[in-house]
Scaffold this active site. Structure first.
Site, PDB file in Angstrom:
ATOM      1  N   TRP A 345      33.577  42.839  31.510  1.00  0.00           N
ATOM      2  CA  TRP A 345      33.976  44.092  32.090  1.00  0.00           C
ATOM      3  C   TRP A 345      34.994  44.688  31.503  1.00  0.00           C
ATOM      4  O   TRP A 345      35.453  45.860  32.124  1.00  0.00           O
ATOM      5  CB  TRP A 345      33.880  43.860  33.634  1.00  0.00           C
ATOM      6  CG  TRP A 345      32.360  43.627  34.238  1.00  0.00           C
ATOM      7  CD1 TRP A 345      31.529  44.324  34.735  1.00  0.00           C
ATOM      8  CD2 TRP A 345      31.853  42.219  34.544  1.00  0.00           C
ATOM      9  NE1 TRP A 345      30.518  43.620  35.451  1.00  0.00           N
ATOM     10  CE2 TRP A 345      30.847  42.320  35.257  1.00  0.00           C
ATOM     11  CE3 TRP A 345      32.415  41.005  34.274  1.00  0.00           C
ATOM     12  CZ2 TRP A 345      30.267  41.180  35.646  1.00  0.00           C
ATOM     13  CZ3 TRP A 345      31.898  39.829  34.615  1.00  0.00           C
ATOM     14  CH2 TRP A 345      30.612  39.930  35.211  1.00  0.00           C
ATOM     15  N   CYS A 380      25.955  42.438  35.424  1.00  0.00           N
ATOM     16  CA  CYS A 380      25.232  42.196  36.311  1.00  0.00           C
ATOM     17  C   CYS A 380      23.754  42.311  35.942  1.00  0.00           C
ATOM     18  O   CYS A 380      22.845  41.415  36.362  1.00  0.00           O
ATOM     19  CB  CYS A 380      25.271  42.764  37.555  1.00  0.00           C
ATOM     20  SG  CYS A 380      24.910  44.595  37.637  1.00  0.00           S
ATOM     21  N   HIS A 439      24.592  47.131  41.868  1.00  0.00           N
ATOM     22  CA  HIS A 439      24.656  45.772  41.700  1.00  0.00           C
ATOM     23  C   HIS A 439      23.343  45.122  41.597  1.00  0.00           C
ATOM     24  O   HIS A 439      22.529  45.657  42.360  1.00  0.00           O
ATOM     25  CB  HIS A 439      25.461  45.048  42.645  1.00  0.00           C
ATOM     26  CG  HIS A 439      25.646  43.483  42.278  1.00  0.00           C
ATOM     27  ND1 HIS A 439      25.974  43.182  41.160  1.00  0.00           N
ATOM     28  CD2 HIS A 439      25.436  42.627  42.925  1.00  0.00           C
ATOM     29  CE1 HIS A 439      26.033  41.754  41.114  1.00  0.00           C
ATOM     30  NE2 HIS A 439      25.812  41.186  42.019  1.00  0.00           N
ATOM     31  N   ASP A 462      21.947  35.160  43.106  1.00  0.00           N
ATOM     32  CA  ASP A 462      22.802  36.282  42.381  1.00  0.00           C
ATOM     33  C   ASP A 462      23.734  35.315  41.427  1.00  0.00           C
ATOM     34  O   ASP A 462      24.426  34.496  41.719  1.00  0.00           O
ATOM     35  CB  ASP A 462      23.929  37.003  43.184  1.00  0.00           C
ATOM     36  CG  ASP A 462      24.503  38.151  42.524  1.00  0.00           C
ATOM     37  OD1 ASP A 462      24.238  38.083  41.284  1.00  0.00           O
ATOM     38  OD2 ASP A 462      25.020  38.989  43.289  1.00  0.00           O
ATOM     39  N   ASP A 504      30.624  48.483  56.627  1.00  0.00           N
ATOM     40  CA  ASP A 504      31.132  49.934  56.495  1.00  0.00           C
ATOM     41  C   ASP A 504      32.559  50.091  55.681  1.00  0.00           C
ATOM     42  O   ASP A 504      33.279  49.032  55.432  1.00  0.00           O
ATOM     43  CB  ASP A 504      31.661  50.035  57.883  1.00  0.00           C
ATOM     44  CG  ASP A 504      30.298  50.225  59.031  1.00  0.00           C
ATOM     45  OD1 ASP A 504      29.153  50.512  58.302  1.00  0.00           O
ATOM     46  OD2 ASP A 504      30.572  50.111  60.378  1.00  0.00           O
ATOM     47  N   GLU A 551      19.494  52.554  59.042  1.00  0.00           N
ATOM     48  CA  GLU A 551      20.991  53.094  59.391  1.00  0.00           C
ATOM     49  C   GLU A 551      21.182  53.672  60.390  1.00  0.00           C
ATOM     50  O   GLU A 551      20.421  54.864  60.888  1.00  0.00           O
ATOM     51  CB  GLU A 551      21.413  53.806  58.229  1.00  0.00           C
ATOM     52  CG  GLU A 551      21.732  53.001  56.889  1.00  0.00           C
ATOM     53  CD  GLU A 551      22.874  52.178  56.864  1.00  0.00           C
ATOM     54  OE1 GLU A 551      23.860  52.145  57.908  1.00  0.00           O
ATOM     55  OE2 GLU A 551      23.404  51.651  55.927  1.00  0.00           O
ATOM     56  N   TYR A 624      31.028  50.489  36.604  1.00  0.00           N
ATOM     57  CA  TYR A 624      30.238  50.566  37.486  1.00  0.00           C
ATOM     58  C   TYR A 624      30.492  49.533  38.577  1.00  0.00           C
ATOM     59  O   TYR A 624      29.907  49.796  39.727  1.00  0.00           O
ATOM     60  CB  TYR A 624      28.760  50.295  36.945  1.00  0.00           C
ATOM     61  CG  TYR A 624      28.359  48.808  36.625  1.00  0.00           C
ATOM     62  CD1 TYR A 624      27.999  48.253  37.861  1.00  0.00           C
ATOM     63  CD2 TYR A 624      28.803  48.149  35.609  1.00  0.00           C
ATOM     64  CE1 TYR A 624      27.599  46.874  37.556  1.00  0.00           C
ATOM     65  CE2 TYR A 624      28.608  46.939  35.472  1.00  0.00           C
ATOM     66  CZ  TYR A 624      27.960  46.358  36.236  1.00  0.00           C
ATOM     67  OH  TYR A 624      27.714  44.858  36.071  1.00  0.00           O
TER      68      TYR A 624
END
Length: 820
Positions: A345, A380, A439, A462, A504, A551, A624
């Site tokens: 990255w 990613c 992501h 992942d 949050d 939400e 990003y």
């Protein structure tokens, strides 16, 4: 860069793997690889279900050898093929000598039932391959999905008699054992163990037709196949023939397989589709690119099995999709184990390939299989694209998923903590948590017998190396249902993934005494949109609802607070203040790379009294991943708002202002903070936006027919007023074109160029031809065209290697150049 063989050779410490004698065209791995290979095995650290395995288990074979460079299935090293597997391994049941009998002297006695040949009906057009949905694999060998029957024909030296005994044998690994499922014995006419059985369907002359049923729990991989017969004249064992190797895969069509998928359209999309869309950018500016998964391309299946071999995964555990998917998540990245892709990255990709330049997984996987070296570089979406390829190839229904505003929680607090000074300027040295613009990870479908009922279905895997899991850079499989309900104690890695989608954002301001106080909690800032490619089309499918409750709903708040109770700061919500008189919204125009732009902040007074807002805007470039550069432009304004009124604050940004600071993907971060004078309300907002890049225009020149040369035209206009140097195009498409690299040199400022490329389709049907452009000055440029390929005249279609390949690249003269 390291010189000579790497020091971390994977699981084979006692039998060191050596690189091929032919120098690798790819750069070697980075020198600062972090090795976490402690005294415990990978399985003890990474996979609790296998932690009881003995590290010296004989199933842990040495690193496979063989002709990796050939790229051919029979010459590959996957699926347990070992250099001694042609007959020198005395540990195998029955020596692989030529002409074997009970006495072991190689004598064929009169009256013995000798198997003179085997027809596995393995061609792509045969019923076996079609019924098992493996006819697209560009292989001649038999490829099966477990739990499903297949047919074969034995050619015998004499007619089969009822007194004859015939048994089929499948073997995998270095020391096959019946108890581990690595040596399968199937007596013909009798029920075998765990669903294995074989029946005579027809005995005609010297041919014996059999129908063989495989176990729905079978190990996946490449098996050696042989036949043992016994008659009054003696016993015969068919010598091993590499042409008779059999691949066995997971089977989402089989209800008894725990990877079973009920819906046929899901199986068509998530198992059989060779291309897909991967989404990137920001929620307000979604970009999309086509990715060539290429799971059926020649050599890819061997590469996928080679990955399991390199990890040293016990063969006995390869029937469990939970364990297999976890190993794949560890091995697609290079950390710990010299896996497939090196993450980078930094913005400097001079010693490898810019992650934005890849157009598919095939080139990456074939390079890893061919050289044994980790491939530079991935981010990613590349990790996720390769993972989709590997899992679909092995038979797991898998999709590539993008989460916008994805949190990276570094301290297991399950909140994103952002720190500001007294003037609400970001304190970057304290901001270890980050919010990625997007992501990309994977969902794969399976039951979870290791979890309580109700947690099967989609599981997150992942492969991007962010945080360690049990000391290893892997993540998942994690039940999406556990994420949705905040059940962060469920394995594997639920707290980390929950924070990515439903934490949050907590804003902390430094006080005069040096302490920090929560001044704002943004509850809808993380995991704002989760999407994947829709089934059967290139539309987007919003899957946010399967990851989280709506939400702000009671169920969503309960999930967040349930998860936070298990985090490192469980009382974070007790210290928050609230005052919401003034609302703030950030707008950014759809800006194009190379052009000027304007960002705007809209303030609205929702109270019945006048409000005075002191506003501060900070603009910086950002990767990003949320890593930001220094602020290069800022603006301070004081705005007076009448009751119920709105006002707009604008900040123009010229190309010459942002050009020196640009990083990958042209993203910018606007930090906006404000203070309402009358009531002390604090306003805080982070807004990310990206600069669009042009697409490549692809046009097919003429009809596409299997085996016949076809031509595509690629047109590109440089959107920048500066010259692009060392421009490289990539071209790839399963069934159309093996990965090809085209070096085109420099492209002048605002110049338009046209290329022509010829290719030979090798498989019929609708195909995707994908191209990308990369240069140090501009990346993230790609294009795609659908190519409907007709079968070859007079045939039902065929495949060959006519598509060609290019690893080192070739210099391509421009067909034409034009100005703006």
């Amino acid at each position: 860069m390291m010189d000579g063989p790497r020091s971390d050779v994977g699981r084979w410490g006692g039998n060191p793997w050596q690189p091929p004698t032919t120098p690798s065209p790819e750069p070697e791995p980075e020198p600062d690889r972090r090795s976490r290979r402690g005294g415990r095995s990978f399985w003890a650290r990474c996979c609790g279900c296998c932690s009881c395995r003995n590290e010296t288990d004989a199933d842990w074979g040495p690193e496979p050898h063989g002709d990796r460079g050939s790229g051919r299935g029979r010459g590959s090293s996957s699926g347990g093929r070992r250099p001694d597997s042609r007959g020198s391994d005395s540990r195998r049941p029955g020596s692989r000598a030529s002409g074997v009998n009970a006495a072991g002297d190689g004598t064929i006695r009169e009256g013995m039932l000798v198997v003179t040949g085997v027809d596995l009906l393995s061609s792509r057009s045969d019923q076996n391959r079609r019924e098992h949905h493996t006819d697209e694999f560009e292989y001649d060998e038999l490829i099966l999905r477990r739990g499903q029957p297949f047919d074969m024909v034995l050619h015998l030296s004499r007619p089969y008699e009822s007194s004859d005994h015939v048994a089929l044998e499948l073997l995998i690994g270095n020391s096959p054992e019946v108890g581990k499922g690595t040596h399968v014995i199937i007596p013909v006419g009798k029920g075998g163990s765990e669903g294995w059985k074989a029946q005579v369907t027809k005995a005609s002359g010297q041919n014996l037709d059999l129908r063989v049923h495989t176990s729905p729990n079978a190990i996946i991989g490449k098996f050696q196949f042989t036949v043992r017969t016994r008659s009054e004249a003696g016993e015969f064992l068919l010598p091993f023939d590499p042409h008779n190797e059999i691949y066995i895969l997971f089977n989402p069509w089989c209800p008894e397989d725990i990877v079973y998928v009920e819906h046929e359209d899901w199986r068509q999309e998530y198992v059989l589709n060779e291309s897909g869309r991967i989404y990137y950018g920001t929620e307000a500016q979604i970009g999309e690119r086509t990715w060539n998964y290429g799971q059926f391309d020649h050599g890819v299946l061997d590469a996928c099995l080679y990955i399991l071999d390199r990890r040293g995964m016990p063969y006995g555990g390869r029937g469990d999709p939970v364990s297999v998917s976890r190993v794949i998540s560890a091995m697609v990245n290079s950390l710990d184990d010299n896996g497939v892709l090196i993450g980078n990255w930094s913005g400097d990709y001079s010693r490898g390939t810019n992650p934005s330049a890849w157009v598919g997984s095939v080139e990456i996987l074939l390079s890893y299989l061919r050289t044994g070296y980790s491939v530079p570089y991935g981010q990613c979406w590349v990790f996720a694209g390769v993972t989709t390829t590997v899992l679909r190839c092995l038979g797991l229904a898998t999709r590539t998923v993008t989460n916008f505003n994805s949190a990276h929680d570094t301290d297991t607090s399950l909140t994103m903590d952002i720190y500001f000074d007294e003037n609400m300027k970001p304190l970057e040295h304290l901001n270890h948590d980050s919010v990625w613009n997007f992501h990309v990870w994977n969902d794969c479908w399976m039951k979870r017998p290791d979890l309580p009922s109700g947690f099967g279905g989609w599981q997150v895997v992942d492969a991007t190396p962010q945080e360690t899991s049990s000391g290893i850079f892997c993540c998942g499989p994690c039940s999406v249902e556990s994420i949705k309900n905040g059940l962060v104690y469920m394995k594997y890695d639920t707290p980390f993934i929950f924070a990515e989608v439903n934490s949050d954002k907590v804003y902390w301001q430094r006080q005069d005494d040096g302490s920090f106080k929560i001044v704002y909690v943004e509850e809808k800032a993380i995991g704002t949109l989760i999407i994947t490619k829709a089934i059967g089309s290139n539309m987007r499918d919003d899957v946010t609802h399967i990851y989280k409750h709506p939400e702000g709903s009671e169920a969503e708040r309960k999930a967040v607070e349930t998860a936070a109770a298990h985090g490192s700061k469980p009382n974070v919500y007790s210290t928050r203040d609230s005052a919401e008189d003034v609302a703030m919204q950030v707008e950014a125009q759809d800006a194009v790379m190379g052009q000027d732009l304007t960002v705007c902040v809209v303030l609205t007074n929702r109270s019945s009294s006048r409000r005075t807002v002191k506003l501060h805007l900070y603009l910086s470039v950002t990767f990003y991943t949320g890593v930001t550069g220094s602020v290069f432009k800022e603006s301070k304004k004081e705005v007076v708002l009448a009751p119920g009124a709105s006002d707009r604050v604008s900040m123009p940004v010229a190309y010459k202002e942002y050009r020196p600071h640009l990083v990958d993907q042209g993203s910018m971060l606007l930090n906006v903070s404000g203070h309402v004078k009358e009531n002390g309300q604090v306003l805080a907002k982070q807004h990310t936006f990206r600069l669009r890049t042009p697409d490549l225009s692809l046009t097919l020149l003429g009809a596409a027919v299997v085996g016949q040369e076809c031509e595509v035209q690629i047109v590109f206009k440089n959107p920048l007023p500066i010259t692009l140097t060392n421009v490289v195009f990539r071209l790839e498409g399963s069934g159309l074109q093996r990965p090809k690299i085209l070096n085109v040199g420099d492209i002048g400022g605002n110049e338009t160029v046209t290329l022509h490329q010829k290719f030979v389709p090798v498989r019929p049907g609708p195909r995707q031809l994908i191209a990308s452009l990369d240069s140090p000055q501009l990346s993230q440029v790609h294009g795609v065209i659908q190519v409907d390929v007709a079968p070859a005249p007079g045939s039902g279609g065929f495949f060959s290697d006519a598509g060609g390949n290019s690893h080192s690249g070739e210099t391509i003269p421009m067909a034409s150049r034009g100005g703006a």
